[in-house]
Write a protein that holds these residues in place. Structure first.
Motif, PDB file in Angstrom:
ATOM      1  N   SER A 185     -81.681 -52.680 -50.018  1.00 44.80           N
ATOM      2  CA  SER A 185     -80.363 -52.218 -49.562  1.00 44.80           C
ATOM      3  C   SER A 185     -80.383 -50.799 -49.034  1.00 44.80           C
ATOM      4  CB  SER A 185     -79.361 -52.244 -50.726  1.00 44.80           C
ATOM      5  OG  SER A 185     -79.241 -53.523 -51.251  1.00 44.80           O
ATOM      6  N   LYS A 186     -81.353 -50.018 -49.431  1.00 48.46           N
ATOM      7  CA  LYS A 186     -81.299 -48.575 -49.168  1.00 48.46           C
ATOM      8  C   LYS A 186     -82.174 -48.226 -47.964  1.00 48.46           C
ATOM      9  CE  LYS A 186     -78.999 -48.707 -53.040  1.00 48.46           C
ATOM     10  NZ  LYS A 186     -77.557 -48.601 -53.081  1.00 48.46           N
ATOM     11  N   TYR A 233     -76.439 -50.991 -65.872  1.00 47.75           N
ATOM     12  CA  TYR A 233     -77.187 -51.253 -67.124  1.00 47.75           C
ATOM     13  C   TYR A 233     -76.236 -51.545 -68.287  1.00 47.75           C
ATOM     14  CZ  TYR A 233     -80.753 -48.813 -64.326  1.00 47.75           C
ATOM     15  OH  TYR A 233     -81.570 -48.406 -63.317  1.00 47.75           O
ATOM     16  N   ALA A 235     -84.932 -48.520 -56.968  1.00 46.13           N
ATOM     17  CA  ALA A 235     -84.125 -48.847 -55.781  1.00 46.13           C
ATOM     18  C   ALA A 235     -84.260 -47.793 -54.676  1.00 46.13           C
ATOM     19  CB  ALA A 235     -82.658 -49.000 -56.182  1.00 46.13           C
ATOM     20  N   TYR A 236     -84.610 -46.561 -55.073  1.00 46.72           N
ATOM     21  CA  TYR A 236     -84.652 -45.455 -54.092  1.00 46.72           C
ATOM     22  C   TYR A 236     -86.062 -44.915 -53.866  1.00 46.72           C
ATOM     23  CZ  TYR A 236     -79.664 -45.539 -54.964  1.00 46.72           C
ATOM     24  OH  TYR A 236     -78.361 -45.951 -55.079  1.00 46.72           O
ATOM     25  N   ASP A 251     -86.500 -49.232 -62.520  1.00 49.64           N
ATOM     26  CA  ASP A 251     -85.642 -49.554 -61.375  1.00 49.64           C
ATOM     27  C   ASP A 251     -85.913 -48.528 -60.271  1.00 49.64           C
ATOM     28  OD1 ASP A 251     -83.571 -49.770 -59.562  1.00 49.64           O
ATOM     29  OD2 ASP A 251     -81.976 -49.844 -61.068  1.00 49.64           O
ATOM     30  N   PHE A 280     -77.613 -45.572 -63.963  1.00 47.45           N
ATOM     31  CA  PHE A 280     -76.897 -46.537 -63.126  1.00 47.45           C
ATOM     32  C   PHE A 280     -75.978 -47.409 -63.992  1.00 47.45           C
ATOM     33  CE2 PHE A 280     -77.305 -50.487 -60.285  1.00 47.45           C
ATOM     34  CZ  PHE A 280     -76.261 -50.069 -59.483  1.00 47.45           C
ATOM     35  N   LEU A 316     -81.280 -57.085 -62.202  1.00 47.10           N
ATOM     36  CA  LEU A 316     -80.971 -56.344 -63.435  1.00 47.10           C
ATOM     37  C   LEU A 316     -80.252 -57.273 -64.415  1.00 47.10           C
ATOM     38  CD1 LEU A 316     -79.741 -52.978 -61.814  1.00 47.10           C
ATOM     39  CD2 LEU A 316     -81.993 -53.456 -62.796  1.00 47.10           C
ATOM     40  N   ARG A 335     -77.850 -58.533 -49.319  1.00 50.42           N
ATOM     41  CA  ARG A 335     -78.163 -58.678 -50.733  1.00 50.42           C
ATOM     42  C   ARG A 335     -79.562 -59.263 -50.963  1.00 50.42           C
ATOM     43  NH1 ARG A 335     -76.804 -55.607 -52.236  1.00 50.42           N
ATOM     44  NH2 ARG A 335     -76.448 -56.119 -54.405  1.00 50.42           N
ATOM     45  N   ALA A 391     -84.031 -45.730 -64.413  1.00 51.85           N
ATOM     46  CA  ALA A 391     -83.868 -45.664 -62.949  1.00 51.85           C
ATOM     47  C   ALA A 391     -84.653 -44.462 -62.458  1.00 51.85           C
ATOM     48  CB  ALA A 391     -82.397 -45.494 -62.598  1.00 51.85           C
ATOM     49  N   GLY A 406     -79.956 -59.044 -54.131  1.00 46.54           N
ATOM     50  CA  GLY A 406     -79.814 -57.610 -54.388  1.00 46.54           C
ATOM     51  C   GLY A 406     -80.523 -57.325 -55.699  1.00 46.54           C
ATOM     52  N   SER A 407     -80.901 -56.073 -55.925  1.00 45.97           N
ATOM     53  CA  SER A 407     -81.589 -55.817 -57.196  1.00 45.97           C
ATOM     54  C   SER A 407     -80.608 -55.848 -58.365  1.00 45.97           C
ATOM     55  CB  SER A 407     -82.410 -54.529 -57.155  1.00 45.97           C
ATOM     56  OG  SER A 407     -81.623 -53.425 -56.856  1.00 45.97           O
ATOM     57  N   ASN A 408     -79.298 -55.727 -58.083  1.00 45.36           N
ATOM     58  CA  ASN A 408     -78.301 -55.925 -59.145  1.00 45.36           C
ATOM     59  C   ASN A 408     -78.466 -57.274 -59.825  1.00 45.36           C
ATOM     60  OD1 ASN A 408     -76.490 -53.783 -59.559  1.00 45.36           O
ATOM     61  ND2 ASN A 408     -75.546 -54.175 -57.580  1.00 45.36           N
ATOM     62  N   ASN A 425     -79.650 -43.020 -60.131  1.00 45.61           N
ATOM     63  CA  ASN A 425     -78.361 -42.929 -59.457  1.00 45.61           C
ATOM     64  C   ASN A 425     -77.299 -42.845 -60.549  1.00 45.61           C
ATOM     65  OD1 ASN A 425     -76.090 -43.298 -57.843  1.00 45.61           O
ATOM     66  ND2 ASN A 425     -76.309 -45.521 -57.819  1.00 45.61           N
ATOM     67  N   SER A 434     -85.224 -52.548 -54.235  1.00 41.08           N
ATOM     68  CA  SER A 434     -84.074 -52.980 -53.441  1.00 41.08           C
ATOM     69  C   SER A 434     -84.382 -52.887 -51.954  1.00 41.08           C
ATOM     70  CB  SER A 434     -82.893 -52.065 -53.758  1.00 41.08           C
ATOM     71  OG  SER A 434     -81.822 -52.327 -52.892  1.00 41.08           O
TER      72      SER A 434
HETATM   73  C1  LIG Z   1     -80.372 -47.293 -59.373  1.00 44.89           C
HETATM   74  C2  LIG Z   1     -79.887 -48.509 -58.652  1.00 44.89           C
HETATM   75  N1  LIG Z   1     -80.464 -49.676 -58.943  1.00 44.89           N
HETATM   76  C3  LIG Z   1     -80.074 -50.812 -58.339  1.00 44.89           C
HETATM   77  C4  LIG Z   1     -79.063 -50.807 -57.400  1.00 44.89           C
HETATM   78  C5  LIG Z   1     -78.641 -52.102 -56.835  1.00 44.89           C
HETATM   79  O1  LIG Z   1     -78.822 -52.194 -55.478  1.00 44.89           O
HETATM   80  P1  LIG Z   1     -78.836 -53.585 -54.727  1.00 44.89           P
HETATM   81  O2  LIG Z   1     -78.219 -54.598 -55.619  1.00 44.89           O
HETATM   82  O3  LIG Z   1     -78.046 -53.369 -53.497  1.00 44.89           O
HETATM   83  O4  LIG Z   1     -80.282 -53.895 -54.473  1.00 44.89           O
HETATM   84  C6  LIG Z   1     -78.441 -49.615 -57.058  1.00 44.89           C
HETATM   85  C7  LIG Z   1     -77.337 -49.612 -56.073  1.00 44.89           C
HETATM   86  O5  LIG Z   1     -76.616 -48.696 -55.865  1.00 44.89           O
HETATM   87  C8  LIG Z   1     -78.857 -48.434 -57.709  1.00 44.89           C
HETATM   88  O6  LIG Z   1     -78.273 -47.273 -57.444  1.00 44.89           O
END
Ligand SMILES: Cc1ncc(COP(=O)(O)O)c(C=O)c1O
Length: 366
Positions: free
Chosen positions: A225-226, A122, A195-196, A193, A119, A98, A234, A162, A93-95, A166, A223
């Motif tokens: 995930s989206k 951080y 992710a979206y 970041d 987000f 980070l 993940r 971000a 996952g990108s978490n 988010n 990411s």
């Molecule tokens: C801005 C942002 N970055 C990263 C993530 C992490 O996503 P993931 O770990 O699912 O890739 C999220 C998840 O909600 C997010 O909103």
């Protein structure tokens, strides 16, 4: 005896990450069914068929460790975006990425900069390593990049941006990011970041991989995930200067990405139709949310993500609770310092209609 004092001083000030309420939990609590969840910015089209097939093909291999270097997925990312495999770092996952950025570049008492309402991971990853988390007051709910520049000191190691953000959905243009990067000292790492990013119209999207050639201190994080629909598996990837990727690779857990995530990610990377369908639904349905809010005089933050954040101008917790009783799970964001807002993930047309009907009932709108 309490172990609180024994924890790293930064950890002592942390609260656990609050995830969106799971459907099963609400079923148990209220004894209702037919629940819809618009709370975690997940993909409303479900798990992509292309990834399902890839997983079936992989099942017999699960006794083996995954490929620690994720060679095939790096090749797929490299081919799709024209970057070199040695620029890519894969994450659980990108978490995970980070956290890896913070661990790799910031030490105790170094400064990490991010925006108010950005987000929540951080501050989490920064405080967990006892770095100094510098939150810059937001401008119109978004990043105040001049404020970021003014906050940079000799102790600044890392900046998180971000884009889109988010939970606010704010967006910075390529010109704004380029102008910002040009003023950031070359030794400060900037994480973009994204992710979206797939939800932003192609003609507005930042050519972030293009910026890497100009700014070796930039890391772009993505990411699956989206828009790609793999949240439960993940998987995410970062693209950077090869030297940065090498450093990240030293800290990364050897098998941080599991076999099913790797194989699914390769499949969806090549499934452009799926991502295009998801983005189109998001575009059409976002327009319905905006029209709904305008029609009912509800203030919202314009969003380039797959979610929209509405300002109810009153504490949103009772509205959230009433929506739960209607079987609709959305996301309270009081933890972000936004107690009057709720964040709603854009769903399928019928799910969004359920939300509109439920909210009209809860707020007694005409
Ligand atoms: C801005 C942002 N970055 C990263 C993530 C992490 O996503 P993931 O770990 O699912 O890739 C999220 C998840 O909600 C997010 O909103």
């Amino acid at each position: 005896m309490s172990f609180l004092q024994q924890a790293n001083i930064g950890v002592q000030s942390l609260s656990p990450y609050q995830a969106g309420k799971p459907i099963e939990e609400l079923e148990r609590e209220l004894g209702i069914s037919n629940i819809i969840k618009l709370a975690s910015n997940e993909n409303p089209f479900g798990f992509p068929e292309s990834a399902k097939q890839a997983i079936i093909n992989q099942l017999d291999e699960l006794t083996r460790y995954p490929d620690a270097n994720g060679f095939e997925l790096k090749m797929a990312v490299s081919k799709k975006f024209g970057v070199n495999p040695n620029q890519i770092t894969l994450g659980n996952g990108s978490n995970d990425l980070l956290e890896l950025f913070a661990h790799t570049f910031a030490s105790e008492h170094d400064e990490v900069i991010y925006s108010q309402y950005a987000f929540i991971v951080y501050p989490l990853v920064s405080k967990a390593i006892n770095a100094i988390a510098k939150e810059i007051p937001a401008k119109n709910w978004g990043h105040d990049l001049d404020g970021f520049l003014a906050a940079i000191t000799a102790k600044t190691k890392l900046i998180f941006i971000a884009n889109p953000n988010n939970p606010t959905g704010n967006f910075l243009t390529e010109a704004e990011i380029d102008a910002f990067l040009a003023k950031v000292p070359a030794n400060v790492i900037v994480v973009l970041d994204e992710a979206y990013t797939e939800f932003t119209a192609a003609n507005e999207r930042v050519n972030s991989f293009g910026l890497l050639a100009k700014y070796p201190n930039l890391i772009v994080s993505r990411s699956l995930s989206k828009a790609y629909g793999l949240a439960g598996l993940r998987i995410g990837y970062a693209v950077s200067n090869p030297e940065i990727a090498d450093l990240l690779n030293r800290v990364r857990q050897p098998f941080n990405c599991n076999s099913l995530a790797l194989t699914s990610a390769i499949a969806v990377m090549n499934d452009d139709d799926f991502v295009a369908k998801v983005a189109e639904n998001n575009r059409n349905e976002m327009a319905k949310y905006e029209a709904f809010c305008q029609q009912h005089s509800l203030e919202y933050i314009p969003s380039k993500g797959n979610f929209i954040t509405i300002d109810f101008k009153q504490p949103a917790a009772p509205i959230y609770d009433a929506l739960l009783r209607e079987g609709v799970i959305v996301r309270p964001i009081a933890g972000y310092g936004m107690p009057n807002h709720l964040r709603i993930s854009i769903g399928l047309p019928e799910e969004n209609q359920r939300f509109f009907t439920a909210l009209k009932k809860v707020l007694k709108l005409a």
